[in-house]
Enzyme design. Structure first.
Site, short mmCIF file in Angstrom:
data_model
loop_
_atom_site.label_atom_id
_atom_site.label_comp_id
_atom_site.label_asym_id
_atom_site.label_seq_id
_atom_site.Cartn_x
_atom_site.Cartn_y
_atom_site.Cartn_z
N ASN A 8 0.84 -1.20 0.00
CA ASN A 8 0.00 0.00 0.00
C ASN A 8 0.87 1.25 0.00
O ASN A 8 0.36 2.36 0.06
CB ASN A 8 -0.92 0.01 1.23
N ASN A 9 2.19 1.07 -0.04
CA ASN A 9 3.13 2.19 0.00
C ASN A 9 3.23 2.80 -1.41
O ASN A 9 3.85 2.24 -2.30
CB ASN A 9 4.49 1.69 0.50
N LYS A 12 6.73 3.28 -2.82
CA LYS A 12 7.31 2.03 -3.34
C LYS A 12 6.75 1.70 -4.72
O LYS A 12 7.49 1.31 -5.62
CB LYS A 12 7.00 0.87 -2.39
N ASP A 68 10.00 -6.79 1.21
CA ASP A 68 10.21 -6.21 2.52
C ASP A 68 11.64 -5.70 2.52
O ASP A 68 12.53 -6.31 1.91
CB ASP A 68 9.97 -7.22 3.65
N ASP A 151 16.16 7.43 3.18
CA ASP A 151 17.01 7.92 2.08
C ASP A 151 17.82 9.18 2.42
O ASP A 151 18.97 9.28 2.01
CB ASP A 151 16.18 8.15 0.82
N LYS A 171 19.29 6.25 -8.30
CA LYS A 171 19.08 5.40 -7.14
C LYS A 171 18.73 3.98 -7.57
O LYS A 171 19.24 3.01 -7.01
CB LYS A 171 17.97 5.97 -6.24
N HIS A 176 19.28 -1.28 -3.15
CA HIS A 176 18.88 -2.62 -2.73
C HIS A 176 17.64 -3.08 -3.49
O HIS A 176 17.59 -4.19 -4.00
CB HIS A 176 18.60 -2.60 -1.22
N ARG A 177 16.64 -2.21 -3.58
CA ARG A 177 15.41 -2.56 -4.28
C ARG A 177 15.68 -2.72 -5.77
O ARG A 177 15.17 -3.62 -6.42
CB ARG A 177 14.32 -1.51 -4.03
#
Length: 190
Positions: A8-9, A12, A68, A151, A171, A176-177
Site C-alpha cells: 500500500n506504499n 514504493k 520487505d 534515504d 538510485k 537494494h530494491r
C-alpha cells in the site's frame, strides 16, 4: 504482463514501476479491492516478504510479488532491521524513524549500514525469492528531498550523496530494491 504488487506504499509503487520495463505493469492492492493492512509480523525480512505475497495469493487468488526492506546498522547489531518502518512507533513516520536512528548513533563512530530488500514472487503455483543489498553509511544529518524512508541519511558506498540526493533513475541503478528488482525482471522475462 500485469502483476499485483502487494504493498500500500505509494512511494514504493512509484519507484518500482519506474524500474520495470514498459511490458510489465503493476496492479495495485486498491485495484484488486484489498484495503486492509497486510500482516508483517515475521522475525526476518525474508519471512515478511513471503507472508505478504502469500496473503494476497491465498486471500485474493492473484499471482503477485511483495517486498520487505530493512535498514541494518552495524553498530546497533542490525537495528532497526525488520522493524525499520516502525522503528519510532506504529505511526510509521520517516522523520521520527530517522531522528531516533541519528540519536542512537550520536555516540558511535561506526556508522556502517546496509539496506536489504527481499522480493517474494508467487507465480503459477511456485514461489521465488530475490534479494538485493546496498551497503553504505548513515550520515550525521539529513540531506536531500528525493526518495522516501531513510534515504536522506543513507549514503551508499562510493558516493558522496545520500539516496535522497540522487534521481530516481540513479538510485534505481545502485539501490537494494533496484538490485532485487533486476533479478525479478530477468526472471519474469524468461
Amino acid at each position: 504482463m500485469k502483476i499485483v504488487f502487494a504493498t500500500n506504499n505509494k512511494n514504493k509503487i512509484f519507484e518500482v514501476q519506474h524500474l520495470l520495463p514498459s511490458t510489465i505493469q503493476i496492479i495495485s492492492l486498491e485495484e484488486i479491492g484489498c484495503f486492509e493492512e497486510i500482516p508483517e509480523t515475521a522475525d526476518t525480512i525474508e519471512e515478511n516478504a513471503i507472508m505478504k505475497a502469500n496473503y494476497i495469493t491465498e486471500k485474493y487468488g492473484y499471482d503477485c510479488f511483495a517486498d520487505d526492506t530493512g535498514l541494518e546498522v552495524e553498530s546497533l547489531d542490525g537495528e532497526p532491521g525488520v522493524f525499520s518502518a516502525r522503528y519510532a512507533g506504529e505511526q510509521r513516520d520517516s522523520n521520527d524513524n530517522m531522528n531516533k536512528l541519528l540519536k542512537a548513533l550520536s555516540d558511535k563512530t561506526n556508522r556502517n549500514a546496509q539496506f536489504k530488500t527481499v522480493i517474494a514472487l508467487n507465480l503459477n503455483g511456485a514461489q521465488h525469492l530475490f534479494a538485493g543489498i546496498a551497503r553504505g553509511e548513515i550520515t550525521l544529518k539529513k540531506s536531500g528531498n528525493q526518495g522516501f524512508g531513510y534515504d536522506p541519511i543513507f549514503k551508499p558506498q562510493g558516493y558522496n550523496f545520500t539516496f535522497a540526493q540522487l534521481s530516481l533513475k540513479e538510485k534505481g541503478l545502485i539501490s537494494h530494491r533496484g538490485k532485487a528488482m533486476e533479478q525479478l525482471i530477468v526472471f519474469l522475462k524468461n
